[in-house]
Write a protein that holds these residues in place. Structure first.
Motif, PDB file in Angstrom:
ATOM      1  N   VAL A 167      -4.232   3.462   4.120  1.00 33.30           N
ATOM      2  CA  VAL A 167      -4.839   4.705   4.601  1.00 33.30           C
ATOM      3  C   VAL A 167      -5.539   4.544   5.951  1.00 33.30           C
ATOM      4  O   VAL A 167      -5.643   5.496   6.721  1.00 33.30           O
ATOM      5  N   THR A 168      -6.001   3.342   6.274  1.00 33.55           N
ATOM      6  CA  THR A 168      -6.708   3.132   7.547  1.00 33.55           C
ATOM      7  C   THR A 168      -5.769   2.706   8.678  1.00 33.55           C
ATOM      8  O   THR A 168      -6.236   2.283   9.737  1.00 33.55           O
ATOM      9  N   SER A 169      -4.450   2.824   8.450  1.00 33.80           N
ATOM     10  CA  SER A 169      -3.458   2.441   9.463  1.00 33.80           C
ATOM     11  C   SER A 169      -3.655   1.002   9.936  1.00 33.80           C
ATOM     12  O   SER A 169      -3.807   0.743  11.135  1.00 33.80           O
ATOM     13  N   PRO A 170      -3.660   0.047   9.008  1.00 33.01           N
ATOM     14  CA  PRO A 170      -3.801  -1.357   9.426  1.00 33.01           C
ATOM     15  C   PRO A 170      -2.598  -1.790  10.236  1.00 33.01           C
ATOM     16  O   PRO A 170      -1.529  -1.189  10.169  1.00 33.01           O
ATOM     17  N   ARG A 171      -2.787  -2.856  11.000  1.00 33.33           N
ATOM     18  CA  ARG A 171      -1.674  -3.401  11.777  1.00 33.33           C
ATOM     19  C   ARG A 171      -0.989  -4.551  11.059  1.00 33.33           C
ATOM     20  O   ARG A 171       0.132  -4.921  11.410  1.00 33.33           O
ATOM     21  N   LEU A 172      -1.672  -5.147  10.076  1.00 31.16           N
ATOM     22  CA  LEU A 172      -1.133  -6.303   9.366  1.00 31.16           C
ATOM     23  C   LEU A 172      -1.487  -6.201   7.888  1.00 31.16           C
ATOM     24  O   LEU A 172      -2.643  -5.960   7.540  1.00 31.16           O
ATOM     25  N   VAL A 173      -0.476  -6.361   7.036  1.00 33.80           N
ATOM     26  CA  VAL A 173      -0.691  -6.304   5.592  1.00 33.80           C
ATOM     27  C   VAL A 173      -0.158  -7.580   4.953  1.00 33.80           C
ATOM     28  O   VAL A 173       0.971  -8.005   5.244  1.00 33.80           O
ATOM     29  N   PHE A 174      -0.983  -8.187   4.119  1.00 33.04           N
ATOM     30  CA  PHE A 174      -0.583  -9.352   3.332  1.00 33.04           C
ATOM     31  C   PHE A 174      -0.213  -8.864   1.930  1.00 33.04           C
ATOM     32  O   PHE A 174      -0.929  -8.055   1.348  1.00 33.04           O
ATOM     33  N   MET A 175       0.889  -9.367   1.393  1.00 28.52           N
ATOM     34  CA  MET A 175       1.323  -8.963   0.049  1.00 28.52           C
ATOM     35  C   MET A 175       1.612 -10.206  -0.777  1.00 28.52           C
ATOM     36  O   MET A 175       2.423 -11.046  -0.377  1.00 28.52           O
ATOM     37  N   ASP A 176       0.961 -10.311  -1.922  1.00 29.03           N
ATOM     38  CA  ASP A 176       1.129 -11.462  -2.802  1.00 29.03           C
ATOM     39  C   ASP A 176       1.904 -11.025  -4.041  1.00 29.03           C
ATOM     40  O   ASP A 176       1.353 -10.393  -4.928  1.00 29.03           O
ATOM     41  N   GLU A 177       3.203 -11.332  -4.087  1.00 30.47           N
ATOM     42  CA  GLU A 177       4.074 -10.941  -5.204  1.00 30.47           C
ATOM     43  C   GLU A 177       3.858  -9.463  -5.564  1.00 30.47           C
ATOM     44  O   GLU A 177       3.469  -9.129  -6.692  1.00 30.47           O
ATOM     45  N   PRO A 178       4.108  -8.541  -4.625  1.00 33.65           N
ATOM     46  CA  PRO A 178       3.736  -7.146  -4.844  1.00 33.65           C
ATOM     47  C   PRO A 178       4.458  -6.461  -5.994  1.00 33.65           C
ATOM     48  O   PRO A 178       3.985  -5.445  -6.499  1.00 33.65           O
ATOM     49  N   THR A 179       5.614  -7.020  -6.431  1.00 33.85           N
ATOM     50  CA  THR A 179       6.333  -6.401  -7.547  1.00 33.85           C
ATOM     51  C   THR A 179       6.267  -7.256  -8.808  1.00 33.85           C
ATOM     52  O   THR A 179       6.908  -6.935  -9.803  1.00 33.85           O
ATOM     53  N   GLY A 180       5.489  -8.343  -8.775  1.00 39.57           N
ATOM     54  CA  GLY A 180       5.404  -9.227  -9.930  1.00 39.57           C
ATOM     55  C   GLY A 180       4.809  -8.519 -11.136  1.00 39.57           C
ATOM     56  O   GLY A 180       3.889  -7.719 -11.027  1.00 39.57           O
ATOM     57  N   GLY A 181       5.356  -8.791 -12.316  1.00 37.18           N
ATOM     58  CA  GLY A 181       4.804  -8.245 -13.546  1.00 37.18           C
ATOM     59  C   GLY A 181       5.214  -6.817 -13.851  1.00 37.18           C
ATOM     60  O   GLY A 181       4.779  -6.254 -14.861  1.00 37.18           O
ATOM     61  N   LEU A 182       6.063  -6.215 -13.003  1.00 37.93           N
ATOM     62  CA  LEU A 182       6.498  -4.846 -13.249  1.00 37.93           C
ATOM     63  C   LEU A 182       7.920  -4.838 -13.812  1.00 37.93           C
ATOM     64  O   LEU A 182       8.719  -5.727 -13.544  1.00 37.93           O
ATOM     65  N   ASP A 183       8.222  -3.802 -14.588  1.00 45.52           N
ATOM     66  CA  ASP A 183       9.582  -3.648 -15.096  1.00 45.52           C
ATOM     67  C   ASP A 183      10.561  -3.505 -13.936  1.00 45.52           C
ATOM     68  O   ASP A 183      10.203  -3.023 -12.856  1.00 45.52           O
TER      69      ASP A 183
END
Length: 258
Positions: A167-183
């Protein structure tokens, strides 16, 4: 893309006594580029992500970031308040477990609105409208804005965490296993959503995953880690379609279970 890198990493290492977390990692990340860091459990990819995002102090090496005023700052020469401000405004961090990235006892709208307040917005009506717009953008019904995340499914919580981060329009996003644990079906929807948002917003992102399908769908470039070392890197399609290292070939052929 800018002609200057957003992030420069030079000989970054993290040791836990005699054990290697990650060693001598160097790379540059450009605006709008998505980098996937892949490897089996224990390869060092999460240690590296935590050092890059200032959640973990490296043993040696440097991480420099291009600020909005175009100056480069060494993240570990910043004071704690400066790093916290960067994480609240210019960066996002999407956790594998969305409960780690959300306040579970406040509403969905408040979770998104808190980030806006962190960058100085104080107009309640505007904050609420922006939060509603972002909930819609991540496929959460607007009438759930006052519901707490504890009443959401895992996939909805992850989408809310994404809205809170972006929402704050970041320039850099870190993602740690963003889909882990989901069907699997929920993973597919979330990946489509993430890919669309990253492209639309022109975000730079660093994604840690053991899932090569996630890496192929989201990333432009890939680094393969083993025992704390980067053993292969290159354009994602090249690494996956023509892996040069034996370990990478095993990963790609799924002979090695990750």
């Amino acid at each position: 893309m800018s002609d200057l890198p957003l992030l420069k990493v030079n000989n970054l290492s993290k040791f836990y006594g005699s054990r290697i977390g990650c060693k001598d990692v160097s790379f540059e990340l450009w605006p709008g580029e998505v980098l996937a860091i892949v490897g089996e459990s224990g390869s060092g990819k999460t240690t590296l992500l935590n050092c890059l995002s200032t959640r973990l102090l490296p043993s040696t090496g440097s991480v420099t970031y291009r600020m909005r005023d175009e100056t480069y700052r060494d993240l570990y020469h910043m004071n704690e308040a400066e790093r916290r401000f960067l994480m609240r405004t210019d960066w996002g961090f999407v956790h594998q477990n969305p409960a780690d990235g959300l306040r579970m006892s406040v509403s969905a709208g408040a979770n998104v609105g808190e980030r806006l307040m962190a960058v100085g917005d104080r107009n309640y009506g505007r904050i609420r409208q922006t939060a509603a717009d972002w909930l819609s953008r991540v496929e959460i019904a607007e009438d759930r804005i006052d519901d707490q995340p504890r009443s959401f499914s895992g996939g909805m919580r992850q989408r809310l965490q994404i809205a809170r981060n972006l929402v704050t329009s970041p320039r850099l996003v870190f993602m740690d296993e963003p889909t882990g644990g989901l069907d699997v079906s929920v993973q597919a929807r979330l990946l489509d959503l993430l890919r669309g948002l990253v492209n639309d917003l022109g975000l730079a992102a660093i994604v840690v995953t053991h899932d090569l399908a996630v890496a192929r769908l989201l990333s432009h470039r890939m680094m393969v880690m083993k025992d704390g070392h980067v053993i292969e890197q290159g354009l994602t399609d090249r690494v996956l379609d023509d892996p040069r290292e034996r370990y990478t070939q095993l990963l790609v052929s799924s002979i090695l279970q990750v």
